[in-house]
Design a protein around this motif. Structure first.
Motif, PDB file in Angstrom:
ATOM      1  N   ARG A   1     -20.350  10.143 -26.918  1.00 42.92           N
ATOM      2  CA  ARG A   1     -20.443   9.202 -25.805  1.00 42.92           C
ATOM      3  C   ARG A   1     -19.034   8.830 -25.357  1.00 42.92           C
ATOM      4  NH1 ARG A   1     -25.116   4.976 -28.055  1.00 42.92           N
ATOM      5  NH2 ARG A   1     -26.724   6.562 -28.483  1.00 42.92           N
ATOM      6  N   ASP A   2     -18.865   8.673 -24.060  1.00 41.03           N
ATOM      7  CA  ASP A   2     -17.548   8.368 -23.496  1.00 41.03           C
ATOM      8  C   ASP A   2     -17.627   7.069 -22.707  1.00 41.03           C
ATOM      9  OD1 ASP A   2     -14.784   8.986 -22.740  1.00 41.03           O
ATOM     10  OD2 ASP A   2     -15.618   9.235 -20.734  1.00 41.03           O
ATOM     11  N   ILE A   3     -16.582   6.246 -22.851  1.00 43.01           N
ATOM     12  CA  ILE A   3     -16.478   5.006 -22.080  1.00 43.01           C
ATOM     13  C   ILE A   3     -15.146   5.032 -21.348  1.00 43.01           C
ATOM     14  CG2 ILE A   3     -16.359   2.494 -22.176  1.00 43.01           C
ATOM     15  CD1 ILE A   3     -18.113   2.581 -24.644  1.00 43.01           C
TER      16      ILE A   3
ATOM     17  N   SER B   1     -10.097  -2.421 -25.062  1.00 42.61           N
ATOM     18  CA  SER B   1     -10.316  -3.710 -24.416  1.00 42.61           C
ATOM     19  C   SER B   1     -11.602  -4.329 -24.953  1.00 42.61           C
ATOM     20  CB  SER B   1     -10.421  -3.532 -22.900  1.00 42.61           C
ATOM     21  OG  SER B   1     -11.596  -2.809 -22.577  1.00 42.61           O
ATOM     22  N   ARG B   2     -11.687  -5.644 -24.828  1.00 41.89           N
ATOM     23  CA  ARG B   2     -12.917  -6.315 -25.240  1.00 41.89           C
ATOM     24  C   ARG B   2     -14.109  -5.769 -24.445  1.00 41.89           C
ATOM     25  NH1 ARG B   2     -13.927 -10.889 -28.141  1.00 41.89           N
ATOM     26  NH2 ARG B   2     -11.699 -11.415 -28.211  1.00 41.89           N
ATOM     27  N   ASP B   3     -13.849  -5.410 -23.179  1.00 41.84           N
ATOM     28  CA  ASP B   3     -14.890  -4.835 -22.340  1.00 41.84           C
ATOM     29  C   ASP B   3     -15.454  -3.557 -22.958  1.00 41.84           C
ATOM     30  OD1 ASP B   3     -16.222  -5.608 -20.040  1.00 41.84           O
ATOM     31  OD2 ASP B   3     -15.166  -4.171 -18.776  1.00 41.84           O
ATOM     32  N   ARG B   4     -14.562  -2.701 -23.468  1.00 41.32           N
ATOM     33  CA  ARG B   4     -15.008  -1.443 -24.074  1.00 41.32           C
ATOM     34  C   ARG B   4     -15.816  -1.702 -25.342  1.00 41.32           C
ATOM     35  NH1 ARG B   4     -13.559   2.126 -27.969  1.00 41.32           N
ATOM     36  NH2 ARG B   4     -13.924   4.345 -27.523  1.00 41.32           N
ATOM     37  N   LEU B   5     -15.344  -2.615 -26.192  1.00 43.43           N
ATOM     38  CA  LEU B   5     -16.073  -2.926 -27.418  1.00 43.43           C
ATOM     39  C   LEU B   5     -17.458  -3.483 -27.092  1.00 43.43           C
ATOM     40  CD1 LEU B   5     -13.262  -4.517 -29.626  1.00 43.43           C
ATOM     41  CD2 LEU B   5     -14.034  -2.150 -29.560  1.00 43.43           C
ATOM     42  N   GLU B   6     -17.531  -4.272 -26.036  1.00 50.23           N
ATOM     43  CA  GLU B   6     -18.830  -4.821 -25.648  1.00 50.23           C
ATOM     44  C   GLU B   6     -19.778  -3.729 -25.167  1.00 50.23           C
ATOM     45  OE1 GLU B   6     -17.922  -7.862 -22.835  1.00 50.23           O
ATOM     46  OE2 GLU B   6     -17.343  -9.333 -24.374  1.00 50.23           O
TER      47      GLU B   6
ATOM     48  N   PRO C   1      -9.340  -6.310 -37.000  1.00 54.52           N
ATOM     49  CA  PRO C   1      -9.549  -7.157 -35.814  1.00 54.52           C
ATOM     50  C   PRO C   1     -10.647  -6.625 -34.897  1.00 54.52           C
ATOM     51  CG  PRO C   1      -7.209  -6.911 -36.233  1.00 54.52           C
ATOM     52  CD  PRO C   1      -7.909  -5.971 -37.166  1.00 54.52           C
ATOM     53  N   GLU C   2     -10.725  -5.307 -34.721  1.00 48.82           N
ATOM     54  CA  GLU C   2     -11.785  -4.744 -33.888  1.00 48.82           C
ATOM     55  C   GLU C   2     -13.152  -4.968 -34.527  1.00 48.82           C
ATOM     56  OE1 GLU C   2     -10.945  -0.672 -32.752  1.00 48.82           O
ATOM     57  OE2 GLU C   2      -8.831  -1.188 -32.460  1.00 48.82           O
TER      58      GLU C   2
ATOM     59  N   ARG D   1     -10.818  -2.669 -17.515  1.00 47.97           N
ATOM     60  CA  ARG D   1     -12.264  -2.658 -17.395  1.00 47.97           C
ATOM     61  C   ARG D   1     -12.843  -1.373 -17.987  1.00 47.97           C
ATOM     62  NH1 ARG D   1     -11.974  -7.232 -17.183  1.00 47.97           N
ATOM     63  NH2 ARG D   1     -12.043  -8.609 -15.364  1.00 47.97           N
ATOM     64  N   ALA D   2     -13.994  -1.499 -18.606  1.00 46.07           N
ATOM     65  CA  ALA D   2     -14.679  -0.351 -19.205  1.00 46.07           C
ATOM     66  C   ALA D   2     -15.982  -0.107 -18.470  1.00 46.07           C
ATOM     67  CB  ALA D   2     -14.946  -0.607 -20.683  1.00 46.07           C
TER      68      ALA D   2
END
Length: 457
Positions: free
Chosen positions: A8-10, A52-57, A88-89, A381-382
């Motif tokens: 999967r790719d983000i 980014s937090r966006d990607r982790l979400e 941290p992640e 942004r992710a």
């Protein structure tokens, strides 16, 4: 059990490059050109390695969706592991799940090597936002309260193995990726760069038999690791170095480490050779620094280049020494020579740090990194995740072996000359596996004739 693989790719993009440029313009005023370069390099590194937090979400949303949609996860009979890139992640993932209102809000845990200790956050107050150490310490305190790490992890692992419906996800970084045997584990989500033996061991966490409803172990890859997986499987099974003497193989590594250290040492000695005797602090600062300011020193540009070389070469020397000193046996360095290198490395690092401070190149990253993480979380942004290789219709092992006739090129020359040897070797190994597994696994008894016949063809 066999494994199935899905990549999967983000996609990530900077949403406001102008704001990031403006931030750097303000924050780097008054810094020397070298200090600006160090800060810019650090930003590039953080931007490259920190999601980014966006990607982790987005990854968390994927996993939450799978928990609701994938039959074995949805039924509560199976569970999953998430391999994060850092502690941290892992904490960010955990917070996201806890706040999600989903089935994972109360049914996930972190199992990592981190242990809380009050001294670790002493002196971390920078006034520029929460540092990484403070953040991890806070999340673990919120998570575990007065419960010790040992008690918390013992209960989490018990639930994961015995009551998968109550512990559906373990977030790990480096622990539990080797030797952890939990048949309930069905999916492994990988968001960490891995390779070789460690990667092979990690994906095997989900290949344990566990009831009729578990047909495969599933690998979901967010780091485009298929080539690494293919290489790890081949290296693990091919016995690639069997034709070489052990001493020759070890020499491939030892000789390179020796050479790196000698080259790094020569570079260091060549750099400081230009410093006038007696090479004390005064001579060193005169050679590398501009104590009256760069505007009043006609050699300021040349000294800046010398400092860049100093920072680069001293770091390389330290790393090369550490590689040899970790396993000195069998190297070309005697104890006396290694001792001399150690003293030179200690002096090199001391000179580097002193020159950085004296020249104004020193940058206290604690003053900048919280803000840079804020930039990453808010201005990168992710997009939604996209399945880039959906391989549910073919097993991982079949995929790795799908080179077909080309696989013979990897065999020793004697086997290439006699094709029957290939079939014989395969049949003998499959037969051995069936004999060993038949008493405990009825699937092998059921498919014995079919397996041997297919391999023979």
């Amino acid at each position: 059990m066999d494994l199935r693989y899905e990549a999967r790719d983000i996609d990530q993009r900077i949403s406001a490059p102008g704001k990031i440029d403006a931030w750097f313009e303000v924050k780097t005023k008054g810094l020397t050109p070298n200090a600006k370069a160090i800060l810019t390099q650090r930003w590039g590194t953080l931007q490259r390695v920190l999601p980014s937090r966006d990607r982790l979400e987005q990854i968390a949303n994927d996993i939450i969706m799978d928990m609701e949609m994938k039959p074995r996860l949805q039924s509560g009979m199976g569970n999953a592991m998430l391999v994060a890139g850092s502690i941290p992640e892992a904490c960010k993932f955990f917070e996201t799940f806890r706040k999600s209102g989903s089935v994972l809000a109360e049914k996930c845990a972190i199992v990592a090597s981190y242990k809380r200790a009050a001294p670790e956050i002493t002196g971390e107050e920078s006034g520029m936002g929460e540092t990484e150490k403070q953040y991890v310490h806070r999340v673990y305190t919120d998570l575990r309260g007065e419960t010790s790490e040992e008690d918390y992890e013992e209960e989490a692992l018990r639930l994961f193995k015995k009551e998968p419906g109550r512990m559906k996800l373990l977030i790990v970084v480096s622990r539990l990726l080797t030797g952890f045997d939990a048949p309930t584990a069905t999916y492994i989500y990988i968001d960490k760069q891995m390779r070789d033996h460690g990667l092979f061991q990690a994906i095997c966490r989900v290949n344990r038999l566990d009831g009729d409803d578990k047909d495969f172990g599933y690998i979901v890859d967010y780091k485009d690791l298929f080539r690494n997986i293919e290489s790890a499987v081949e290296d693990y099974t091919s016995e690639a170095f069997d034709a070489f003497d052990k001493e020759d193989v070890e020499g491939l590594i030892t000789d390179r480490a020796d050479q790196d250290l000698r080259v790094a040492r020569d570079a260091w000695l060549g750099l400081v050779d230009g410093v006038e005797q007696p090479k004390s602090d005064a001579e060193i600062f005169t050679y590398f620094s501009s104590p009256q300011g760069i505007d009043n020193d006609p050699d300021a540009e040349e000294k800046s280049r010398r400092r860049q070389a100093l920072y680069r070469i001293s770091g390389r020397y330290a790393r090369a020494y550490a590689n040899v000193a970790a396993e000195p046996e069998g190297t070309g360095f005697k104890d006396l020579e290694l001792g001399e290198c150690r003293r030179e490395v200690e002096r090199a690092i001391g000179i580097r740090d002193a020159v950085r401070l004296h020249s104004g190149d020193a940058v206290d990253m604690k003053l900048f990194e919280p803000a840079m993480r804020h930039l990453i979380d808010n201005y990168i942004r992710a997009e939604d995740s996209e399945i880039i290789s959906h391989l549910d219709d073919i097993s991982l092992i079949d995929l790795v072996e799908s080179k077909g006739a080309a696989a013979e090129d990897d065999l020793p020359s004697a086997s290439k000359r006699k094709r029957e040897n290939v079939a014989d070797a395969i049949e003998n190994n499959v037969r051995k596996l069936i004999i060993e597994e038949s008493p405990v696994n009825p699937r092998f008894r059921l498919h014995r004739a079919k397996l041997v016949g297919e391999w023979r063809r």
